[in-house]
Write a protein that holds these residues in place. Structure first.
Motif, mmCIF file in Angstrom:
data_model
loop_
_atom_site.group_PDB
_atom_site.id
_atom_site.type_symbol
_atom_site.label_atom_id
_atom_site.label_comp_id
_atom_site.label_asym_id
_atom_site.label_seq_id
_atom_site.Cartn_x
_atom_site.Cartn_y
_atom_site.Cartn_z
ATOM 1 N N ILE A 5 25.863 -25.436 -25.030
ATOM 2 C CA ILE A 5 24.605 -25.484 -24.292
ATOM 3 C C ILE A 5 24.547 -24.234 -23.433
ATOM 4 C CG2 ILE A 5 23.303 -26.717 -22.514
ATOM 5 C CD1 ILE A 5 24.595 -29.304 -23.575
ATOM 6 N N SER A 6 23.398 -23.547 -23.457
ATOM 7 C CA SER A 6 23.229 -22.307 -22.708
ATOM 8 C C SER A 6 22.566 -22.534 -21.350
ATOM 9 C CB SER A 6 22.386 -21.317 -23.504
ATOM 10 O OG SER A 6 22.976 -21.077 -24.760
ATOM 11 N N LEU A 7 21.531 -23.360 -21.321
ATOM 12 C CA LEU A 7 20.812 -23.655 -20.090
ATOM 13 C C LEU A 7 20.568 -25.149 -19.973
ATOM 14 C CD1 LEU A 7 19.490 -20.617 -20.790
ATOM 15 C CD2 LEU A 7 18.117 -21.298 -18.842
ATOM 16 N N ILE A 8 20.588 -25.631 -18.755
ATOM 17 C CA ILE A 8 20.095 -26.963 -18.430
ATOM 18 C C ILE A 8 18.904 -26.717 -17.530
ATOM 19 C CG2 ILE A 8 20.549 -29.121 -17.218
ATOM 20 C CD1 ILE A 8 23.523 -28.712 -17.990
ATOM 21 N N THR A 9 17.734 -27.189 -17.937
ATOM 22 C CA THR A 9 16.512 -26.968 -17.178
ATOM 23 C C THR A 9 16.026 -28.288 -16.607
ATOM 24 O OG1 THR A 9 15.896 -25.113 -18.587
ATOM 25 C CG2 THR A 9 14.136 -26.130 -17.302
ATOM 26 N N LEU A 10 15.793 -28.291 -15.288
ATOM 27 C CA LEU A 10 15.286 -29.480 -14.611
ATOM 28 C C LEU A 10 13.937 -29.142 -13.997
ATOM 29 C CD1 LEU A 10 18.523 -30.525 -12.672
ATOM 30 C CD2 LEU A 10 17.767 -31.318 -14.924
ATOM 31 N N ALA A 11 12.932 -29.978 -14.264
ATOM 32 C CA ALA A 11 11.637 -29.816 -13.615
ATOM 33 C C ALA A 11 11.772 -30.280 -12.175
ATOM 34 C CB ALA A 11 10.580 -30.636 -14.341
ATOM 35 N N THR A 12 11.145 -29.536 -11.247
ATOM 36 C CA THR A 12 11.249 -29.871 -9.835
ATOM 37 C C THR A 12 9.869 -29.971 -9.202
ATOM 38 O OG1 THR A 12 12.197 -29.196 -7.723
ATOM 39 C CG2 THR A 12 11.617 -27.439 -9.236
ATOM 40 N N SER A 13 9.679 -30.972 -8.374
ATOM 41 C CA SER A 13 8.384 -31.173 -7.727
ATOM 42 C C SER A 13 8.159 -30.184 -6.588
ATOM 43 C CB SER A 13 8.261 -32.605 -7.211
ATOM 44 O OG SER A 13 9.270 -32.868 -6.257
ATOM 45 N N ASP A 14 9.225 -29.637 -6.026
ATOM 46 C CA ASP A 14 9.121 -28.685 -4.919
ATOM 47 C C ASP A 14 10.244 -27.662 -5.070
ATOM 48 O OD1 ASP A 14 9.159 -27.284 -2.497
ATOM 49 O OD2 ASP A 14 8.698 -29.069 -1.306
ATOM 50 N N LEU A 15 9.926 -26.543 -5.716
ATOM 51 C CA LEU A 15 10.940 -25.530 -6.000
ATOM 52 C C LEU A 15 11.536 -24.951 -4.716
ATOM 53 C CD1 LEU A 15 12.435 -24.016 -8.237
ATOM 54 C CD2 LEU A 15 10.597 -22.317 -8.198
ATOM 55 N N ASP A 16 10.730 -24.823 -3.678
ATOM 56 C CA ASP A 16 11.253 -24.295 -2.413
ATOM 57 C C ASP A 16 12.288 -25.245 -1.806
ATOM 58 O OD1 ASP A 16 9.638 -22.014 -2.593
ATOM 59 O OD2 ASP A 16 7.967 -23.031 -1.601
ATOM 60 N N ALA A 17 12.024 -26.542 -1.858
ATOM 61 C CA ALA A 17 12.992 -27.526 -1.346
ATOM 62 C C ALA A 17 14.266 -27.491 -2.180
ATOM 63 C CB ALA A 17 12.387 -28.930 -1.348
ATOM 64 N N SER A 18 14.125 -27.353 -3.493
ATOM 65 C CA SER A 18 15.302 -27.275 -4.358
ATOM 66 C C SER A 18 16.107 -26.020 -4.055
ATOM 67 C CB SER A 18 14.893 -27.301 -5.830
ATOM 68 O OG SER A 18 14.395 -28.571 -6.166
ATOM 69 N N ARG A 19 15.420 -24.901 -3.810
ATOM 70 C CA ARG A 19 16.124 -23.671 -3.461
ATOM 71 C C ARG A 19 16.905 -23.857 -2.162
ATOM 72 N NH1 ARG A 19 17.188 -19.354 -0.923
ATOM 73 N NH2 ARG A 19 17.391 -17.350 -1.956
ATOM 74 N N ARG A 20 16.266 -24.439 -1.153
ATOM 75 C CA ARG A 20 16.966 -24.672 0.109
ATOM 76 C C ARG A 20 18.195 -25.550 -0.118
ATOM 77 N NH1 ARG A 20 11.671 -25.076 1.779
ATOM 78 N NH2 ARG A 20 11.725 -27.350 1.807
ATOM 79 N N PHE A 21 18.075 -26.555 -0.959
ATOM 80 C CA PHE A 21 19.180 -27.468 -1.219
ATOM 81 C C PHE A 21 20.322 -26.761 -1.938
ATOM 82 C CE2 PHE A 21 21.374 -30.571 -3.888
ATOM 83 C CZ PHE A 21 21.791 -31.481 -2.930
ATOM 84 N N TYR A 22 20.040 -26.141 -3.072
ATOM 85 C CA TYR A 22 21.088 -25.541 -3.895
ATOM 86 C C TYR A 22 21.644 -24.242 -3.308
ATOM 87 C CZ TYR A 22 20.383 -28.892 -7.654
ATOM 88 O OH TYR A 22 20.335 -30.046 -8.391
ATOM 89 N N VAL A 23 20.757 -23.355 -2.851
ATOM 90 C CA VAL A 23 21.191 -22.033 -2.383
ATOM 91 C C VAL A 23 21.643 -22.089 -0.922
ATOM 92 C CG1 VAL A 23 20.477 -19.641 -2.013
ATOM 93 C CG2 VAL A 23 19.744 -20.857 -4.082
ATOM 94 N N ASP A 24 20.758 -22.538 -0.055
ATOM 95 C CA ASP A 24 21.097 -22.558 1.370
ATOM 96 C C ASP A 24 22.089 -23.674 1.708
ATOM 97 O OD1 ASP A 24 19.250 -20.510 1.586
ATOM 98 O OD2 ASP A 24 17.620 -21.851 2.208
ATOM 99 N N GLY A 25 21.939 -24.838 1.084
ATOM 100 C CA GLY A 25 22.797 -25.973 1.394
ATOM 101 C C GLY A 25 24.127 -25.967 0.673
ATOM 102 N N LEU A 26 24.081 -25.934 -0.663
ATOM 103 C CA LEU A 26 25.323 -25.993 -1.443
ATOM 104 C C LEU A 26 25.988 -24.631 -1.601
ATOM 105 C CD1 LEU A 26 24.416 -28.529 -4.290
ATOM 106 C CD2 LEU A 26 25.553 -28.975 -2.101
ATOM 107 N N GLY A 27 25.253 -23.564 -1.313
ATOM 108 C CA GLY A 27 25.848 -22.233 -1.374
ATOM 109 C C GLY A 27 25.865 -21.592 -2.754
ATOM 110 N N TRP A 28 25.045 -22.089 -3.678
ATOM 111 C CA TRP A 28 24.987 -21.482 -5.007
ATOM 112 C C TRP A 28 24.234 -20.156 -4.923
ATOM 113 C CZ3 TRP A 28 24.740 -24.824 -9.933
ATOM 114 C CH2 TRP A 28 25.656 -25.863 -9.841
#
Length: 137
Positions: A5-28
């Motif tokens: 598998i090359s990519l796992i794609t998840l649809a998100t209702s709020d991309l900005d909230a997801s960015r804050r969670f994954y990047v700012d919160g989890l540090g990805w």
């Protein structure tokens, strides 16, 4: 076709909230950021792609929401039960909705769950033996 598998794609209702969670919160670290998508390396040859719901539906078709959970989990394996507890604690401190505490499982491992802003379930697991051997770097 190769077995991978090359990519796992998840649809998100709020991309900005997801960015804050994954990047700012989890540090990805993002590998690609655009108006409708955020892509992050999730393994040696694997990308997690978070896609704004509207753009997702334009390309692949209408999502079919319904009662209950999406029948999908994402897993992050670690090297010990203590690491499971640490990752779950860190996710909760980031604001991840609580799903379950970690527990010893019938299959011989130890795991627990948290949810991302769209409710996708992440299992944090220690699976001693061949599974962890196959998935840990």
């Amino acid at each position: 076709m190769e077995q991978r598998i090359s990519l796992i794609t998840l649809a998100t209702s709020d991309l900005d909230a997801s960015r804050r969670f994954y990047v700012d919160g989890l540090g990805w670290a993002p590998d690609l950021e655009a108006d409708d998508v955020l892509m992050m390396r999730a393994g040696e040859h694997l990308i997690l792609s978070l896609w704004r719901q509207e753009a997702f539906e334009e390309e692949v078709g209408a999502a079919a929401p319904g009662p209950g959970l999406v029948p999908l989990t994402l897993a992050h394996n670690v090297g010990s039960a203590e690491e499971v507890d640490g990752v779950l604690r860190g996710a909760r401190e980031t604001g991840a909705p609580f799903v379950s505490v970690a527990a010893h499982r019938e299959w011989g491992g130890y795991s627990g769950y948290f949810a991302d802003p769209d409710g996708y379930r992440w299992e944090i697991a220690w699976a001693p033996g061949p599974v962890n051997d196959a998935v840990l770097p």
